[in-house]
Design a protein around this motif. Sequence first.
Motif, PDB file in Angstrom:
ATOM      1  N   TYR A  78     -24.826 -44.421 -39.030  1.00  0.00           N
ATOM      2  CA  TYR A  78     -23.565 -43.930 -39.573  1.00  0.00           C
ATOM      3  C   TYR A  78     -22.730 -45.064 -40.177  1.00  0.00           C
ATOM      4  CZ  TYR A  78     -24.835 -39.710 -37.085  1.00  0.00           C
ATOM      5  OH  TYR A  78     -25.498 -38.592 -36.649  1.00  0.00           O
ATOM      6  N   GLY A  79     -23.308 -46.258 -40.251  1.00  0.00           N
ATOM      7  CA  GLY A  79     -22.646 -47.375 -40.899  1.00  0.00           C
ATOM      8  C   GLY A  79     -21.843 -48.269 -39.984  1.00  0.00           C
ATOM      9  N   TYR A  80     -21.925 -48.064 -38.687  1.00  0.00           N
ATOM     10  CA  TYR A  80     -21.160 -48.882 -37.743  1.00  0.00           C
ATOM     11  C   TYR A  80     -22.142 -49.804 -36.998  1.00  0.00           C
ATOM     12  CZ  TYR A  80     -17.480 -45.556 -38.749  1.00  0.00           C
ATOM     13  OH  TYR A  80     -16.551 -44.785 -39.394  1.00  0.00           O
ATOM     14  N   TYR A  81     -22.146 -51.094 -37.391  1.00  0.00           N
ATOM     15  CA  TYR A  81     -23.122 -52.033 -36.848  1.00  0.00           C
ATOM     16  C   TYR A  81     -22.526 -52.930 -35.766  1.00  0.00           C
ATOM     17  CZ  TYR A  81     -26.512 -50.844 -40.457  1.00  0.00           C
ATOM     18  OH  TYR A  81     -27.427 -50.187 -41.245  1.00  0.00           O
ATOM     19  N   GLU A  82     -21.217 -52.929 -35.608  1.00  0.00           N
ATOM     20  CA  GLU A  82     -20.592 -53.821 -34.622  1.00  0.00           C
ATOM     21  C   GLU A  82     -19.559 -53.060 -33.775  1.00  0.00           C
ATOM     22  OE1 GLU A  82     -18.978 -56.938 -37.013  1.00  0.00           O
ATOM     23  OE2 GLU A  82     -20.909 -57.951 -37.251  1.00  0.00           O
ATOM     24  N   PRO A  83     -19.992 -52.035 -33.077  1.00  0.00           N
ATOM     25  CA  PRO A  83     -19.040 -51.318 -32.220  1.00  0.00           C
ATOM     26  C   PRO A  83     -18.745 -52.109 -30.945  1.00  0.00           C
ATOM     27  CG  PRO A  83     -21.214 -50.395 -31.947  1.00  0.00           C
ATOM     28  CD  PRO A  83     -21.334 -51.430 -33.042  1.00  0.00           C
ATOM     29  N   GLY A 105     -15.402 -49.923 -34.784  1.00  0.00           N
ATOM     30  CA  GLY A 105     -15.260 -51.128 -35.598  1.00  0.00           C
ATOM     31  C   GLY A 105     -15.240 -50.829 -37.080  1.00  0.00           C
ATOM     32  N   GLU A 106     -15.290 -51.896 -37.876  1.00  0.00           N
ATOM     33  CA  GLU A 106     -15.245 -51.735 -39.334  1.00  0.00           C
ATOM     34  C   GLU A 106     -16.608 -51.269 -39.843  1.00  0.00           C
ATOM     35  OE1 GLU A 106     -14.400 -54.384 -43.401  1.00  0.00           O
ATOM     36  OE2 GLU A 106     -13.981 -55.224 -41.402  1.00  0.00           O
ATOM     37  N   PRO A 107     -16.649 -50.198 -40.649  1.00  0.00           N
ATOM     38  CA  PRO A 107     -17.946 -49.692 -41.115  1.00  0.00           C
ATOM     39  C   PRO A 107     -18.500 -50.511 -42.282  1.00  0.00           C
ATOM     40  CG  PRO A 107     -16.195 -48.361 -42.027  1.00  0.00           C
ATOM     41  CD  PRO A 107     -15.532 -49.356 -41.102  1.00  0.00           C
ATOM     42  N   VAL A 108     -19.799 -50.444 -42.446  1.00  0.00           N
ATOM     43  CA  VAL A 108     -20.465 -51.016 -43.610  1.00  0.00           C
ATOM     44  C   VAL A 108     -20.339 -50.025 -44.761  1.00  0.00           C
ATOM     45  CG1 VAL A 108     -22.705 -51.632 -44.593  1.00  0.00           C
ATOM     46  CG2 VAL A 108     -22.083 -52.412 -42.298  1.00  0.00           C
ATOM     47  N   LYS A 109     -19.891 -50.518 -45.922  1.00  0.00           N
ATOM     48  CA  LYS A 109     -19.734 -49.653 -47.083  1.00  0.00           C
ATOM     49  C   LYS A 109     -20.694 -50.077 -48.192  1.00  0.00           C
ATOM     50  CE  LYS A 109     -14.963 -48.173 -46.378  1.00  0.00           C
ATOM     51  NZ  LYS A 109     -13.627 -48.006 -47.003  1.00  0.00           N
ATOM     52  N   VAL A 110     -21.070 -49.089 -49.003  1.00  0.00           N
ATOM     53  CA  VAL A 110     -21.972 -49.344 -50.128  1.00  0.00           C
ATOM     54  C   VAL A 110     -21.176 -50.020 -51.238  1.00  0.00           C
ATOM     55  CG1 VAL A 110     -23.520 -48.317 -51.822  1.00  0.00           C
ATOM     56  CG2 VAL A 110     -23.350 -47.332 -49.518  1.00  0.00           C
ATOM     57  N   THR A 111     -21.583 -51.208 -51.614  1.00  0.00           N
ATOM     58  CA  THR A 111     -20.863 -51.966 -52.650  1.00  0.00           C
ATOM     59  C   THR A 111     -21.573 -51.952 -53.993  1.00  0.00           C
ATOM     60  OG1 THR A 111     -21.932 -53.997 -51.857  1.00  0.00           O
ATOM     61  CG2 THR A 111     -19.739 -53.472 -50.977  1.00  0.00           C
ATOM     62  N   SER A 112     -22.860 -51.640 -54.004  1.00  0.00           N
ATOM     63  CA  SER A 112     -23.575 -51.570 -55.285  1.00  0.00           C
ATOM     64  C   SER A 112     -24.724 -50.575 -55.174  1.00  0.00           C
ATOM     65  CB  SER A 112     -24.119 -52.941 -55.698  1.00  0.00           C
ATOM     66  OG  SER A 112     -25.137 -53.375 -54.819  1.00  0.00           O
ATOM     67  N   GLY A 139     -18.931 -47.224 -52.651  1.00  0.00           N
ATOM     68  CA  GLY A 139     -17.595 -47.136 -52.095  1.00  0.00           C
ATOM     69  C   GLY A 139     -17.503 -46.315 -50.835  1.00  0.00           C
ATOM     70  N   GLN A 140     -18.595 -45.613 -50.471  1.00  0.00           N
ATOM     71  CA  GLN A 140     -18.604 -44.807 -49.267  1.00  0.00           C
ATOM     72  C   GLN A 140     -19.232 -45.577 -48.109  1.00  0.00           C
ATOM     73  OE1 GLN A 140     -20.221 -40.861 -49.778  1.00  0.00           O
ATOM     74  NE2 GLN A 140     -19.469 -40.701 -51.889  1.00  0.00           N
ATOM     75  N   VAL A 141     -18.973 -45.081 -46.899  1.00  0.00           N
ATOM     76  CA  VAL A 141     -19.614 -45.651 -45.719  1.00  0.00           C
ATOM     77  C   VAL A 141     -21.116 -45.430 -45.817  1.00  0.00           C
ATOM     78  CG1 VAL A 141     -19.821 -45.498 -43.209  1.00  0.00           C
ATOM     79  CG2 VAL A 141     -17.564 -45.335 -44.287  1.00  0.00           C
ATOM     80  N   MET A 142     -21.891 -46.458 -45.453  1.00  0.00           N
ATOM     81  CA  MET A 142     -23.347 -46.368 -45.533  1.00  0.00           C
ATOM     82  C   MET A 142     -23.867 -45.442 -44.432  1.00  0.00           C
ATOM     83  SD  MET A 142     -26.086 -47.198 -47.054  1.00  0.00           S
ATOM     84  CE  MET A 142     -27.657 -46.482 -46.591  1.00  0.00           C
ATOM     85  N   ASN A 143     -24.093 -44.188 -44.792  1.00  0.00           N
ATOM     86  CA  ASN A 143     -24.604 -43.177 -43.868  1.00  0.00           C
ATOM     87  C   ASN A 143     -26.064 -42.924 -44.199  1.00  0.00           C
ATOM     88  OD1 ASN A 143     -25.320 -40.437 -42.899  1.00  0.00           O
ATOM     89  ND2 ASN A 143     -23.179 -40.372 -42.229  1.00  0.00           N
ATOM     90  N   ASP A 144     -26.954 -43.242 -43.272  1.00  0.00           N
ATOM     91  CA  ASP A 144     -28.390 -43.136 -43.548  1.00  0.00           C
ATOM     92  C   ASP A 144     -28.797 -41.712 -43.897  1.00  0.00           C
ATOM     93  OD1 ASP A 144     -28.407 -45.774 -42.954  1.00  0.00           O
ATOM     94  OD2 ASP A 144     -29.707 -45.640 -41.181  1.00  0.00           O
TER      95      ASP A 144
END
Length: 589
Positions: A78-83, A105-112, A139-144
Motif C-alpha cells: 500500500y506504499g508504506y515502507y517505514e511504519p 508513516g510517510e507513503p511512497v509516491k509515484v514520481t515518474s 503523484g499517487q501513493v504507490m499501491n501495488d
Amino acid sequence: MRCNRRPGLILLLPLWLIAPLAHAGVKLVVDGVDDNLKGAIVSTVELAQYADREVTEAQAQRLYERAGDQVKLALQPYGYYEPNVNGDIKPVGKDWQVTLHVTPGEPVKVTSVDVQIDKTAAAIPGVRRAQRAIERLKGQVMNDGVYDSARDTLSGTLTATGFLDARLVTHRVEVNRAAHSAAIELAWETGQRYRYGQVHFEGSQFRPGFLDRYVPFKSGDYFDQDQLLQLQQALNGADYFSVVNVLPQVDEKADGRVDVKVELAPAKRTIYTGGPFIGTDTGVGVRASMERRWVNDRGHKWKNELVLAQRLKTLSTLYSIPMPGTDQRSFNVGANFRDANTDTSKSRTLELVANETKLWYGWTRTIGLHALSGTFTVGQQANENFNAQGIEHGRSTLLYPEVSLSRKVADNPTFVRKGWAVNIYARSTVGTLLSDARFSQFAADAKWIRAFTRRDRLILRGAVGYTETNDFNALPPQLRFFAGGDRSVRGYGYQTIGPKNDFGRVVGGKNLLVASTEVEHYFTRNWGMAAFVDAGNAFSGMNYSPRIGAGLGVRWLSPVGMIRVDLGTPINDKQRHGVELHLVIGPDL
C-alpha cells in the motif's frame, strides 16, 4: 516493539486457573490506520489466526514478537515502507489481548511513469484509455494492487483489440525508500494487429448463411473480443440453441487473420409451459402456451398462448419471420381474442396485427398495422342488469397504424438495484378509412429504481396519455384511459377511476396522468416491506382531479420471482373508503 506483560499476576493465581490461561485464544486489536490498511494487517499478521485456536502463553509471546515485522510486510503493497509499530499484550478473561498501535508513516509516491507502446496501438481508444490510466498513477501513493490492475488492463486491452502477439518486455518499478518515491517503467512489443477470418458454425439446424445475420463483424475487420461477446449474446438471445460456444482460433492464426468457430447444440424445438397465477386486476387464473422455437430451416417462430382468469380470457397466436442483419429485425403477424371484465367495463374484441420489430439505437422499435373489432359495455358494475340505465353499449371496427419504442436497463433482472424501463407508443387511424371513428393517441409510461442503501430502494413510476377523436363513444375500453389498480393508483380497484357520464358511471377518459413514489426496506435478503403514495386520474379536456392512494406492503423475493402484497386506501376522497388489497407477481421491470 515494546512489550507490556504482567507475569507476576499469573504466578500468584491458583494452579487450577493456570490451565485455562495456557490454552486461551488471542484477541487482536489494531489502531492508528484506516479500515483498508487495518484489513491488510489483520489478514497478514499471524496472531489473527489464533482468535479461536488454543495457544499457550509462550506461543502468544512468540507470535506477538513477530507481529511488528509482519505489519511492515502487510503495509508495503500500500506504499508504506517505514511504519512505526508498538503495542502490548495482556490477559483479558481467558484470552490474550494484543493491541498494535500503528503509525503508517510517510507513503511512497509515484514520481515518474514511462509507458512505451506502439503508436498504432496507442491510437486505439480503448488502448489509449488504459495507457492514460497508468500514466495517471503519477503523484499517487504507490499501491501495488492499483498498479497491477492498471498494467494488466492494458495487456488485456491489447489482446482484446487484436494484438494477439503482444507481450510485456519491460516491467520495472524502482522504489527509493529514502526519497519516498517510486519510478514505473513499462514497455510492450505489440506485434501486428490481427483481423477476422471466416466464421464457422458447427451443429446448426439452419440452412447455410442463416446465422450470418447475428455476426456483428465482417471478414477482414479488426479482431475485437467485445464483438465476439456480442455474437455469443445474440445467439443465446435468439433462443434456438441450448449450447453456444464462440471460440476464436488463436492457436491457428495465419496471414494476420483469425477464424472463429461457433459450437452449437439445438435447444428443444417445441416447449410447453403453463400454470396457475393470481393478480387482483385479473383474479385467479391459469396460463398455457406452446412455442415452436423454429418452424423451418429459415428460423421462423410460432407461439400460441391461452389465458383463462376470472376477469380476463385471451387466446393469441403470433408467427415471426426473422430477417438478415444484426438488429434482430423480424416481421410478425398475429391475432388476439380478448374477453375482459373489469369493475367498470366489459369487452369482447378480435385484433389482427402485422408489424416489424427491430433494435434501434438501443431501443426495441415496433411499426405495424392493427385491425380491432368487437363489442363492449362501459359503466356496468358487478351483478348489474345489462340494460340498467346509464350503461353504454358499443360495437366498433378500427384500423390504425401504431409505432412503439421500449427499453429496459437493469443491473439484475431478479432484484433491480439500479435500472429503469420506458414504453412509448403512438397510434392513429387514417381518417375514417375502414374505421367507425377517427382517433389519434399517444401514451408513455416509465419506471425508475435505485437502491440508496444496501437494504433500501426508491421506486418512481409515471404514466401519461392523450387522445384526440371525433367519437369517443366508439372507442372500446382498451383504447380509453382509466386509472386505479395494481400498476396505477393503489387503494382503488382496477380501472375504477376516470370520468363519469351523466348517470355517475365511470366510462374512461381521453387523457391520463399518474405518478407513484415507493420506498422499500428489506429486513433480510428476501423479505421486506414497502410504503407508497400513488396519485393520478384519467380525464377529458382540462378537468383533471387526481385521486390519491397510500399504503403499506410486503415484499418477498420468492423462487418464482418478486411477490408484492399491498394494502392501499384512498386519501381525502369523500366517495371512496376502506382498504384495497393488491397482489402482483413478477419482475421489477
